[in-house]
Scaffold this motif. Structure first.
Motif, PDB file in Angstrom:
ATOM      1  N   SER A 152     -11.925  -1.357 -24.285  1.00  0.00           N
ATOM      2  CA  SER A 152     -11.607  -0.534 -25.459  1.00  0.00           C
ATOM      3  C   SER A 152     -10.130  -0.683 -25.807  1.00  0.00           C
ATOM      4  O   SER A 152      -9.349  -1.233 -25.023  1.00  0.00           O
ATOM      5  CB  SER A 152     -11.908   0.942 -25.171  1.00  0.00           C
ATOM      6  N   TYR A 153      -9.762  -0.157 -26.962  1.00  0.00           N
ATOM      7  CA  TYR A 153      -8.352  -0.257 -27.370  1.00  0.00           C
ATOM      8  C   TYR A 153      -7.432   0.448 -26.373  1.00  0.00           C
ATOM      9  O   TYR A 153      -6.287   0.054 -26.186  1.00  0.00           O
ATOM     10  CB  TYR A 153      -8.149   0.280 -28.798  1.00  0.00           C
ATOM     11  N   ALA A 154      -7.953   1.475 -25.682  1.00  0.00           N
ATOM     12  CA  ALA A 154      -7.132   2.191 -24.691  1.00  0.00           C
ATOM     13  C   ALA A 154      -6.804   1.302 -23.492  1.00  0.00           C
ATOM     14  O   ALA A 154      -5.747   1.461 -22.866  1.00  0.00           O
ATOM     15  CB  ALA A 154      -7.850   3.454 -24.226  1.00  0.00           C
ATOM     16  N   ASP A 155      -7.683   0.368 -23.168  1.00  0.00           N
ATOM     17  CA  ASP A 155      -7.426  -0.542 -22.041  1.00  0.00           C
ATOM     18  C   ASP A 155      -6.216  -1.432 -22.316  1.00  0.00           C
ATOM     19  O   ASP A 155      -5.421  -1.707 -21.410  1.00  0.00           O
ATOM     20  CB  ASP A 155      -8.658  -1.403 -21.747  1.00  0.00           C
ATOM     21  N   TYR A 156      -6.066  -1.876 -23.543  1.00  0.00           N
ATOM     22  CA  TYR A 156      -4.910  -2.727 -23.871  1.00  0.00           C
ATOM     23  C   TYR A 156      -3.609  -1.915 -23.776  1.00  0.00           C
ATOM     24  O   TYR A 156      -2.585  -2.411 -23.325  1.00  0.00           O
ATOM     25  CB  TYR A 156      -5.057  -3.311 -25.287  1.00  0.00           C
ATOM     26  N   ASN A 157      -3.696  -0.665 -24.196  1.00  0.00           N
ATOM     27  CA  ASN A 157      -2.532   0.217 -24.129  1.00  0.00           C
ATOM     28  C   ASN A 157      -2.150   0.494 -22.675  1.00  0.00           C
ATOM     29  O   ASN A 157      -0.969   0.450 -22.299  1.00  0.00           O
ATOM     30  CB  ASN A 157      -2.847   1.522 -24.867  1.00  0.00           C
ATOM     31  N   LEU A 158      -3.170   0.756 -21.840  1.00  0.00           N
ATOM     32  CA  LEU A 158      -2.922   1.014 -20.420  1.00  0.00           C
ATOM     33  C   LEU A 158      -2.376  -0.231 -19.730  1.00  0.00           C
ATOM     34  O   LEU A 158      -1.418  -0.149 -18.947  1.00  0.00           O
ATOM     35  CB  LEU A 158      -4.208   1.495 -19.735  1.00  0.00           C
ATOM     36  N   LEU A 159      -2.972  -1.383 -20.016  1.00  0.00           N
ATOM     37  CA  LEU A 159      -2.493  -2.633 -19.408  1.00  0.00           C
ATOM     38  C   LEU A 159      -1.006  -2.823 -19.692  1.00  0.00           C
ATOM     39  O   LEU A 159      -0.216  -3.141 -18.802  1.00  0.00           O
ATOM     40  CB  LEU A 159      -3.286  -3.824 -19.953  1.00  0.00           C
ATOM     41  N   ASP A 160      -0.616  -2.583 -20.939  1.00  0.00           N
ATOM     42  CA  ASP A 160       0.780  -2.795 -21.312  1.00  0.00           C
ATOM     43  C   ASP A 160       1.716  -1.821 -20.602  1.00  0.00           C
ATOM     44  O   ASP A 160       2.757  -2.216 -20.087  1.00  0.00           O
ATOM     45  CB  ASP A 160       0.954  -2.674 -22.827  1.00  0.00           C
ATOM     46  N   ILE A 161       1.347  -0.536 -20.552  1.00  0.00           N
ATOM     47  CA  ILE A 161       2.255   0.439 -19.931  1.00  0.00           C
ATOM     48  C   ILE A 161       2.336   0.205 -18.419  1.00  0.00           C
ATOM     49  O   ILE A 161       3.374   0.452 -17.800  1.00  0.00           O
ATOM     50  CB  ILE A 161       1.882   1.902 -20.287  1.00  0.00           C
ATOM     51  N   ILE A 186      -8.163  -7.385 -15.908  1.00  0.00           N
ATOM     52  CA  ILE A 186      -8.007  -7.412 -17.368  1.00  0.00           C
ATOM     53  C   ILE A 186      -7.112  -8.584 -17.782  1.00  0.00           C
ATOM     54  O   ILE A 186      -7.388  -9.302 -18.742  1.00  0.00           O
ATOM     55  CB  ILE A 186      -7.414  -6.080 -17.899  1.00  0.00           C
ATOM     56  N   ALA A 187      -6.020  -8.775 -17.024  1.00  0.00           N
ATOM     57  CA  ALA A 187      -5.074  -9.842 -17.367  1.00  0.00           C
ATOM     58  C   ALA A 187      -5.672 -11.234 -17.167  1.00  0.00           C
ATOM     59  O   ALA A 187      -5.133 -12.221 -17.672  1.00  0.00           O
ATOM     60  CB  ALA A 187      -3.799  -9.696 -16.539  1.00  0.00           C
ATOM     61  N   ALA A 188      -6.776 -11.319 -16.436  1.00  0.00           N
ATOM     62  CA  ALA A 188      -7.416 -12.618 -16.182  1.00  0.00           C
ATOM     63  C   ALA A 188      -8.452 -12.989 -17.252  1.00  0.00           C
ATOM     64  O   ALA A 188      -9.035 -14.074 -17.200  1.00  0.00           O
ATOM     65  CB  ALA A 188      -8.077 -12.611 -14.805  1.00  0.00           C
ATOM     66  N   ARG A 189      -8.676 -12.106 -18.213  1.00  0.00           N
ATOM     67  CA  ARG A 189      -9.583 -12.464 -19.311  1.00  0.00           C
ATOM     68  C   ARG A 189      -8.982 -13.675 -20.029  1.00  0.00           C
ATOM     69  O   ARG A 189      -7.795 -13.652 -20.383  1.00  0.00           O
ATOM     70  CB  ARG A 189      -9.733 -11.270 -20.270  1.00  0.00           C
ATOM     71  N   PRO A 190      -9.764 -14.747 -20.241  1.00  0.00           N
ATOM     72  CA  PRO A 190      -9.182 -16.037 -20.634  1.00  0.00           C
ATOM     73  C   PRO A 190      -8.215 -16.000 -21.813  1.00  0.00           C
ATOM     74  O   PRO A 190      -7.108 -16.539 -21.728  1.00  0.00           O
ATOM     75  CB  PRO A 190     -10.413 -16.892 -20.950  1.00  0.00           C
ATOM     76  N   LYS A 191      -8.601 -15.349 -22.907  1.00  0.00           N
ATOM     77  CA  LYS A 191      -7.716 -15.341 -24.083  1.00  0.00           C
ATOM     78  C   LYS A 191      -6.472 -14.494 -23.831  1.00  0.00           C
ATOM     79  O   LYS A 191      -5.375 -14.812 -24.299  1.00  0.00           O
ATOM     80  CB  LYS A 191      -8.466 -14.822 -25.313  1.00  0.00           C
ATOM     81  N   LEU A 192      -6.680 -13.418 -23.083  1.00  0.00           N
ATOM     82  CA  LEU A 192      -5.551 -12.542 -22.754  1.00  0.00           C
ATOM     83  C   LEU A 192      -4.595 -13.248 -21.801  1.00  0.00           C
ATOM     84  O   LEU A 192      -3.371 -13.182 -21.965  1.00  0.00           O
ATOM     85  CB  LEU A 192      -6.087 -11.247 -22.127  1.00  0.00           C
ATOM     86  N   GLU A 193      -5.156 -13.926 -20.833  1.00  0.00           N
ATOM     87  CA  GLU A 193      -4.333 -14.658 -19.864  1.00  0.00           C
ATOM     88  C   GLU A 193      -3.475 -15.710 -20.578  1.00  0.00           C
ATOM     89  O   GLU A 193      -2.282 -15.862 -20.295  1.00  0.00           O
ATOM     90  CB  GLU A 193      -5.218 -15.337 -18.809  1.00  0.00           C
TER      91      GLU A 193
END
Length: 211
Positions: A152-161, A186-193
């Protein structure tokens, strides 16, 4: 119609969760960078025209939106990242608000209290991170995301903080096994990585106070 345009300073800060979401969802966007000196020196009309005299500014074709969390939620709705029912939507919102509170505390430390408050901030950090460990433990024993079985969009926010706090204190997640596993997963998701390793991302400091 032009694609997404994200207008912000040449730092990660409040725009970075938006970039993480876009990258992971395979979206292309243009970073329109505004120099801090131009913004504060009045060399641009951007500040005057911004709804709350703040960036980021986000453009989706003719649609213009301000406020980082509103942009995150808008993209969450658009790309199916807001939960599968009303309860999941509410929980995702709750997590995102919790991240927002933590981000404010982090910002206050970095910009106003770094020399006087760093020791106390670090001492209290386990208390600040514990709720997120607890949230993870209540969803599939921490094996997936903060809410439900889809990012979810909250996961991207949490990953960053979490990245911000790891920069401050590399050992801060050592006593949080679920958060430690979560951030790696989460950081290992291919496009995100690919984005996280990109030069574009890594040349941007976390905030204007970071080197």
């Amino acid at each position: 119609v032009p694609g997404y345009i994200l207008t912000y300073f040449p730092v990660r800060a409040r725009a970075e969760p938006i970039r993480l979401l876009l990258a992971d969802q395979g979206q292309t966007w243009t970073d329109d960078e505004v120099q801090l000196a131009d913004w504060f020196g009045g060399k641009t009309d951007l500040k005057k025209n911004a709804v709350f005299e703040q960036l980021p500014k986000f453009q989706d074709g003719d649609f213009v939106l301000y406020q980082s969390n509103s942009i995150l939620r808008y993209l969450g709705c658009k790309h199916g990242l807001t939960g599968s029912d009303e309860k999941e939507k509410a929980l995702i919102d709750m997590v995102n608000d919790g991240v927002g509170d933590l981000r404010q505390k982090f910002g206050r430390l970095i910009f106003y209290e770094y020399d006087t408050g760093k020791e106390n901030f670090i001492k209290d950090l386990p208390n600040q991170l514990a709720p997120f460990e607890r949230i993870l433990s209540q969803n599939a024993n921490g094996a997936t995301f903060t809410v439900g079985n889809k990012i979810s969009y909250a996961d991207y926010n949490l990953l960053d903080i979490l990245h911000c706090h790891l920069d401050l204190l590399p050992t801060c997640l050592d006593t949080f096994p679920l958060l430690s596993a979560y951030i790696k997963r989460i950081a290992a998701r291919p496009k995100l990585e690919a984005y996280l390793k990109s030069e574009k991302r890594n040349k941007r400091p976390i905030t204007s106070k970071h080197k």
